[in-house]
Design a protein around this motif. Structure first.
Motif, PDB file in Angstrom:
ATOM      1  N   GLU A  36       1.114  -0.952  -0.525  1.00 21.77           N
ATOM      2  CA  GLU A  36      -0.027   0.007   0.275  1.00 21.77           C
ATOM      3  C   GLU A  36       1.037   1.355  -0.246  1.00 21.77           C
ATOM      4  OE1 GLU A  36      -3.146   2.122   3.202  1.00 21.77           O
ATOM      5  OE2 GLU A  36      -3.347  -0.472   3.348  1.00 21.77           O
ATOM      6  N   ARG A  38       0.633   5.339   1.349  1.00 25.05           N
ATOM      7  CA  ARG A  38      -0.330   6.310   1.990  1.00 25.05           C
ATOM      8  C   ARG A  38       0.788   7.688   1.894  1.00 25.05           C
ATOM      9  NH1 ARG A  38      -0.683   3.203   7.434  1.00 25.05           N
ATOM     10  NH2 ARG A  38      -2.587   1.501   6.945  1.00 25.05           N
ATOM     11  N   THR A  40       1.234  10.947   3.089  1.00 22.27           N
ATOM     12  CA  THR A  40       1.364  12.208   4.653  1.00 22.27           C
ATOM     13  C   THR A  40       1.636  12.961   4.387  1.00 22.27           C
ATOM     14  OG1 THR A  40       3.865  11.140   4.799  1.00 22.27           O
ATOM     15  CG2 THR A  40       2.374   9.456   5.951  1.00 22.27           C
ATOM     16  N   ARG A 156      -7.422   5.597   0.469  1.00 23.90           N
ATOM     17  CA  ARG A 156      -7.166   5.300   1.303  1.00 23.90           C
ATOM     18  C   ARG A 156      -6.990   6.735   2.904  1.00 23.90           C
ATOM     19  NH1 ARG A 156      -5.940  -1.145   2.750  1.00 23.90           N
ATOM     20  NH2 ARG A 156      -7.305  -1.285   0.770  1.00 23.90           N
TER      21      ARG A 156
END
Length: 156
Positions: A36, A38, A40, A156
């Protein structure tokens, strides 16, 4: 005759034990896969993201990662680099999820953004070097992984 027979049995047992120990201490490089991505943080010049790496240790003993240097390419364009020096335990015969922070620059986003719109995913490549502490001493192993990250994992 009995001492000679005992000696032969002892040598056979020693040879079998050495073979078993040799198999148990054989080093196999861990398998790494990007699970995954992400985002930030974002800034005018670029941003930061976390790479969620699934690492499988196929060995019969625990490994400890002491350093990871990795670069990430998106759609064959260099996107960012990471230096991760926090110790990570990799239990024997198990998967471990490791979070690696990466800094990136906006210059690398063009090809990735086009891929997201056209294919709902991004092709990635990871290359680098990991230093692992093993019962056999420190090992430097090449890190190479390729694959696709689907759009849903980026949002997500």
């Amino acid at each position: 005759m009995r001492p000679r027979r005992t000696w032969c049995v002892a040598l056979a047992a020693l040879a079998a034990g050495c073979a078993t120990l040799s198999r148990a201490l054989r080093f196999v490089e861990p398998d790494l896969r990007l699970e995954e991505v992400r985002v930030t943080g974002l800034s005018l010049s670029g941003g930061t993201l976390d790479l969620m790496l699934d690492v499988f240790n196929p060995n019969d003993y625990r490994l400890r990662s002491t350093r990871l240097e990795v670069g990430i390419d998106l759609e064959d364009v260099h996107f960012g680099d990471a230096l991760f020096e926090a110790p990570v335990d990799l239990p024997s015969q198990q998967h471990s999820l490791i979070t690696v922070p990466v800094r990136f620059e906006w210059a690398g986003l063009g090809a990735g953004a086009r891929a997201l719109l056209s294919r709902q995913g991004v092709r990635y490549g990871l290359t680098g070097v990991a230093t692992l502490d093993t019962p056999l001493g420190d090992r430097r192993v090449q890190v190479r992984a390729t694959g696709d990250v689907p759009l849903r994992t980026l949002l997500r």
